[in-house]
Scaffold this motif. Structure first.
Motif, PDB file in Angstrom:
ATOM      1  N   THR A 204      42.117  56.185  55.015  1.00  0.00           N
ATOM      2  CA  THR A 204      42.686  57.302  55.749  1.00  0.00           C
ATOM      3  C   THR A 204      42.215  58.614  55.113  1.00  0.00           C
ATOM      4  O   THR A 204      41.403  58.611  54.200  1.00  0.00           O
ATOM      5  CB  THR A 204      44.223  57.238  55.748  1.00  0.00           C
ATOM      6  N   PHE A 205      42.732  59.718  55.627  1.00  0.00           N
ATOM      7  CA  PHE A 205      42.429  61.057  55.108  1.00  0.00           C
ATOM      8  C   PHE A 205      40.918  61.345  55.132  1.00  0.00           C
ATOM      9  O   PHE A 205      40.330  61.791  54.156  1.00  0.00           O
ATOM     10  CB  PHE A 205      43.001  61.234  53.696  1.00  0.00           C
ATOM     11  N   GLY A 206      40.323  61.040  56.281  1.00  0.00           N
ATOM     12  CA  GLY A 206      38.927  61.399  56.473  1.00  0.00           C
ATOM     13  C   GLY A 206      38.778  62.914  56.606  1.00  0.00           C
ATOM     14  O   GLY A 206      39.772  63.651  56.634  1.00  0.00           O
ATOM     15  N   GLN A 248      39.391  67.177  51.971  1.00  0.00           N
ATOM     16  CA  GLN A 248      40.339  66.350  52.719  1.00  0.00           C
ATOM     17  C   GLN A 248      41.582  67.151  53.093  1.00  0.00           C
ATOM     18  O   GLN A 248      42.116  67.012  54.193  1.00  0.00           O
ATOM     19  CB  GLN A 248      40.727  65.122  51.890  1.00  0.00           C
ATOM     20  N   LEU A 249      42.053  67.983  52.170  1.00  0.00           N
ATOM     21  CA  LEU A 249      43.221  68.818  52.442  1.00  0.00           C
ATOM     22  C   LEU A 249      42.922  69.831  53.545  1.00  0.00           C
ATOM     23  O   LEU A 249      43.769  70.089  54.408  1.00  0.00           O
ATOM     24  CB  LEU A 249      43.664  69.537  51.167  1.00  0.00           C
ATOM     25  N   ASP A 250      41.721  70.395  53.532  1.00  0.00           N
ATOM     26  CA  ASP A 250      41.326  71.343  54.577  1.00  0.00           C
ATOM     27  C   ASP A 250      41.293  70.662  55.943  1.00  0.00           C
ATOM     28  O   ASP A 250      41.752  71.225  56.947  1.00  0.00           O
ATOM     29  CB  ASP A 250      39.952  71.939  54.266  1.00  0.00           C
ATOM     30  N   ALA A 251      40.742  69.454  55.984  1.00  0.00           N
ATOM     31  CA  ALA A 251      40.673  68.706  57.242  1.00  0.00           C
ATOM     32  C   ALA A 251      42.072  68.319  57.717  1.00  0.00           C
ATOM     33  O   ALA A 251      42.365  68.352  58.924  1.00  0.00           O
ATOM     34  CB  ALA A 251      39.810  67.459  57.062  1.00  0.00           C
ATOM     35  N   LEU A 252      42.943  67.953  56.781  1.00  0.00           N
ATOM     36  CA  LEU A 252      44.320  67.611  57.118  1.00  0.00           C
ATOM     37  C   LEU A 252      45.028  68.809  57.748  1.00  0.00           C
ATOM     38  O   LEU A 252      45.750  68.666  58.748  1.00  0.00           O
ATOM     39  CB  LEU A 252      45.054  67.156  55.854  1.00  0.00           C
ATOM     40  N   GLU A 253      44.804  69.985  57.185  1.00  0.00           N
ATOM     41  CA  GLU A 253      45.399  71.205  57.744  1.00  0.00           C
ATOM     42  C   GLU A 253      44.847  71.491  59.136  1.00  0.00           C
ATOM     43  O   GLU A 253      45.604  71.891  60.041  1.00  0.00           O
ATOM     44  CB  GLU A 253      45.124  72.384  56.808  1.00  0.00           C
ATOM     45  N   ALA A 254      43.555  71.277  59.347  1.00  0.00           N
ATOM     46  CA  ALA A 254      42.959  71.502  60.667  1.00  0.00           C
ATOM     47  C   ALA A 254      43.572  70.565  61.705  1.00  0.00           C
ATOM     48  O   ALA A 254      43.885  70.989  62.832  1.00  0.00           O
ATOM     49  CB  ALA A 254      41.446  71.295  60.597  1.00  0.00           C
ATOM     50  N   ARG A 255      43.759  69.304  61.353  1.00  0.00           N
ATOM     51  CA  ARG A 255      44.359  68.338  62.290  1.00  0.00           C
ATOM     52  C   ARG A 255      45.829  68.674  62.547  1.00  0.00           C
ATOM     53  O   ARG A 255      46.331  68.488  63.668  1.00  0.00           O
ATOM     54  CB  ARG A 255      44.193  66.909  61.753  1.00  0.00           C
ATOM     55  N   ARG A 256      46.516  69.140  61.525  1.00  0.00           N
ATOM     56  CA  ARG A 256      47.914  69.547  61.702  1.00  0.00           C
ATOM     57  C   ARG A 256      48.019  70.651  62.748  1.00  0.00           C
ATOM     58  O   ARG A 256      48.869  70.609  63.648  1.00  0.00           O
ATOM     59  CB  ARG A 256      48.486  70.025  60.368  1.00  0.00           C
TER      60      ARG A 256
END
Length: 283
Positions: A204-206, A248-256
């Motif tokens: 996960t966390f791509g 990964q954190l940046d991508a997580l924020e974008a998906r959020r």
């Protein structure tokens, strides 16, 4: 052997039988009362996973995780162990199990089985609570073509799973028709009460900054959407920075942000009552 009978010919045990009938259930009840209960809260489970001694190391030759038995001196319970570090061909990473659990806590979902970071045999690993009272996994349910007893409750739980999986960019639990009977669905567990538990988040966390299947995001639990709104980059770094890279954190924020935009658009189009629902809190 002549002393085993009384003068009237009756066996001496005859007089003890009524007392044994009364005492044996009482003894069993006392034994059951004396047995300490298993940890119930998240904190209790985390402490048990972190501190309990490993009394049975299981078979670590398994291709994915393996099962061990823990004992804290008062009770025993099993845990799933994952030691992959992302460098193997499978690209599995034990840290993502812990990250998924920490994110689940931040969202106050209680869908992801408790998982902590701990060493075993000199290797860092994720120790994940072995879910109790499992009836089957989702792959088995689909294979047997079984329908949930409460379809409405099931659909609402599955929508929570969809939102969570989009948020963490889950490479497993793919909702495309071609993957309906894929083995990856064995990581969605169903208890005897038809409660969903999510395990194995090692892929996960791509770093994708897009939602994989936004068309499948039909509804959302009202509390979950509120929690997603509150989950900013700072909170995620504090909670997940130990397990995830900055990308990964940046991508997580974008998906959020995309999830919030998606449901805001759905609410504007269909109305709040058609999009949001209230799932009972899980304990």
């Amino acid at each position: 052997m002549g002393h085993t009978r009384n003068a009237d010919g009756t066996h001496w045990l005859t007089f003890l039988v009524p007392f044994l009938v009364v005492l044996m259930p009482a003894a069993r009840a006392q034994e059951q009362r004396a047995a300490p209960p298993l940890p119930v809260t998240r904190t209790e489970k985390e402490e048990f996973l972190s501190k309990a001694s490993i009394v049975d190391e299981g078979d670590s030759s398994a291709s994915k995780f393996w099962r061990v038995t823990l004992d804290d001196g008062k009770r025993k319970h099993d845990a799933a162990i994952e030691t992959s570090t992302g460098r193997e061909p499978s690209q599995r990473d034990y840290r993502f199990n812990v990250a998924a659990y920490e994110l689940d806590k931040a969202l106050e979902l209680n869908f992801v089985a408790p998982s902590v970071e701990r060493s075993i045999k000199g290797q860092p690993a994720a120790f994940t609570w072995w879910v109790d009272d499992v009836l089957m996994n989702e792959l088995s349910r689909r294979g047997q073509k079984l329908e949930p007893p409460d379809s409405d409750s099931w659909k609402k739980q599955m929508q929570v799973v969809r939102v969570f999986d989009e948020l963490i960019s889950n490479a497993y639990r793919n909702v495309s028709p071609a993957f309906y009977l894929a083995t990856m669905w064995d990581n969605l567990l169903i208890t005897k009460e038809w409660r969903i538990w999510l395990v194995d988040h090692t892929r996960t966390f791509g770093t994708s900054r897009q939602l994989e299947n936004p068309q499948s995001l039909v509804q959302c639990d009202r509390t979950l959407l509120g929690s997603v709104r509150k989950l900013n980059r700072e909170v995620m770094k504090q909670r997940l920075g130990k397990y995830l890279a900055s990308e990964q954190l940046d991508a997580l924020e974008a998906r959020r942000e995309l999830l919030i935009k998606h449901f805001d658009e759905q609410i504007a189009l269909k109305g709040e009552d058609s999009v949001l629902y209230d799932l009972p809190p899980r304990h």
